[in-house]
Scaffold this motif. Structure first.
Motif, PDB file in Angstrom:
ATOM      1  N   ALA A   1       0.867  -1.172   0.000  1.00 53.81           N
ATOM      2  CA  ALA A   1       0.000   0.000   0.000  1.00 53.81           C
ATOM      3  C   ALA A   1       0.907   1.226   0.000  1.00 53.81           C
ATOM      4  O   ALA A   1       1.799   1.347   0.843  1.00 53.81           O
ATOM      5  CB  ALA A   1      -0.907   0.000   1.221  1.00 53.81           C
TER       6      ALA A   1
ATOM      7  N   THR B   1      -9.583   2.770   2.879  1.00 47.55           N
ATOM      8  CA  THR B   1      -9.586   1.326   2.657  1.00 47.55           C
ATOM      9  C   THR B   1     -10.900   0.693   3.064  1.00 47.55           C
ATOM     10  O   THR B   1     -11.382  -0.244   2.417  1.00 47.55           O
ATOM     11  CB  THR B   1      -8.416   0.663   3.407  1.00 47.55           C
ATOM     12  OG1 THR B   1      -7.194   1.332   3.070  1.00 47.55           O
ATOM     13  CG2 THR B   1      -8.278  -0.797   3.027  1.00 47.55           C
TER      14      THR B   1
ATOM     15  N   ILE C   1      -4.211   0.864   6.547  1.00 47.32           N
ATOM     16  CA  ILE C   1      -4.084  -0.476   5.978  1.00 47.32           C
ATOM     17  C   ILE C   1      -4.384  -1.541   7.033  1.00 47.32           C
ATOM     18  O   ILE C   1      -4.487  -2.729   6.724  1.00 47.32           O
ATOM     19  CB  ILE C   1      -2.683  -0.664   5.360  1.00 47.32           C
ATOM     20  CG1 ILE C   1      -2.349   0.546   4.457  1.00 47.32           C
ATOM     21  CG2 ILE C   1      -2.584  -1.939   4.551  1.00 47.32           C
ATOM     22  CD1 ILE C   1      -3.439   0.878   3.429  1.00 47.32           C
TER      23      ILE C   1
END
Length: 308
Positions: A86, A93, A118
């Motif tokens: 990422a 996300t 993330i």
């Protein structure tokens, strides 16, 4: 959910020189190029593919939800891609996690690397697919990353020995514990509550970090975890960096570490502070889903991966 006491999490194949890795942006858009990160990965002998989202923009995001989902999906499906980085965190996300199809990933696991926002991906693949992932530096943060943090990321990806020993700046809760390491950004861990991406905290060693939160909000999130029973049956707690914390005009009266300690003081498991991971330059790579042994003695902390 899978019981960590009787099942091991899957380890994706480690990287070797010549492997292909991909960089995608599942959340906020990049403010500038990531050439330094590409050069670093290439210096490790890796071939780097950049997703369309690396140069995309839609409001604050790296492209629309549909673009960001399709960008990471192609890398999840591509058997040639052995790891997905990422590019950065931020926010976004959670907007695309339910658009993703992990069937290919389930059959052919690959490393997913990142931190902060993330955490959504980490939590999701550990809750549903019991697969390890790496909480570590991202392309946006690589230029400012300390050499030890970047080296820890390389070691994690290439299966080289990796362990941690450091001296905390403040007293810890002494003890020794073994368990599967889970966690990431506190805000995102709380946001997973009640969803399919929520993990089982029982018998786990929990790692937490955060950035830019109000102290009262930190206290509120810890109350959420406590009232939901998430803190009751941990094996241990690792507290990383809580940076750029904010306060109100009327001070809350406790700092981040004092707030966290107040919520876990009654439990018998070890707690360590100042772990070198989170929104700091020395963001050491952690393999989430991996069994670890933590030893805390006053201000001395050791964390090693183990096969207990």
């Amino acid at each position: 959910m899978t019981d960590s006491k009787t099942h091991s999490y899957k380890t994706p194949p480690y990287l070797v020189k010549g492997d292909t890795v991909a960089i995608t942006c599942p959340a906020k858009k990049l403010p500038h190029n990531i050439n330094d990160a590409v050069k670093l990965l290439e210096s490790w002998g890796l071939k780097v593919i950049l997703g369309e989202t690396v140069n995309a923009s839609w409001n604050q995001f790296a492209g629309t939800d549909e673009l960001r989902a399709s960008d990471i999906q192609q890398f999840l499906n591509n058997p040639e891609v052995k790891a997905i980085f990422a590019a950065r965190g931020g926010y976004g996300t959670i907007r695309i996690i339910d658009k993703l199809d992990f069937n290919s990933f389930k059959e052919q696991p690959k490393w997913i690397i990142g931190f902060s926002d993330i955490t959504v991906l980490h939590s999701h693949i550990q809750a549903l697919y019991q697969t390890e992932s790496i909480h570590g530096q991202m392309p946006l943060t690589i230029p400012d990353g300390s050499k030890p943090s970047l080296e820890s990321l390389r070691k994690a990806l290439f299966n080289e020995p990796l362990e941690y020993h450091y001296t905390s700046e403040i007293p810890n809760k002494n003890g020794q514990a073994k368990g599967v390491l889970i966690g990431g950004n506190l805000t995102l861990m709380v946001m997973m509550a009640g969803s399919t991406s929520e993990q089982d905290y029982t018998d786990k060693i929990l790692f937490l970090e955060d950035v830019g939160e109000y102290l009262y909000s930190l206290d509120r999130m810890m109350w959420n975890l406590k009232r939901a029973g998430k803190l009751d049956n941990l094996k241990g707690l690792i507290v990383g960096s809580f940076t750029e914390m904010k306060d109100n005009d009327i001070p809350f009266g406790q700092n981040a570490e004092e707030i966290i300690l107040s919520h876990v003081a009654e439990y018998n498991y070890p707690v360590c502070f100042n772990f070198p991971a989170g929104h700091i330059n020395d963001n050491q790579a952690l393999i989430l889903g991996r069994k670890v042994k933590m030893t805390v003695q006053n201000k001395e902390v050791n964390l090693i991966y183990t096969n207990f």
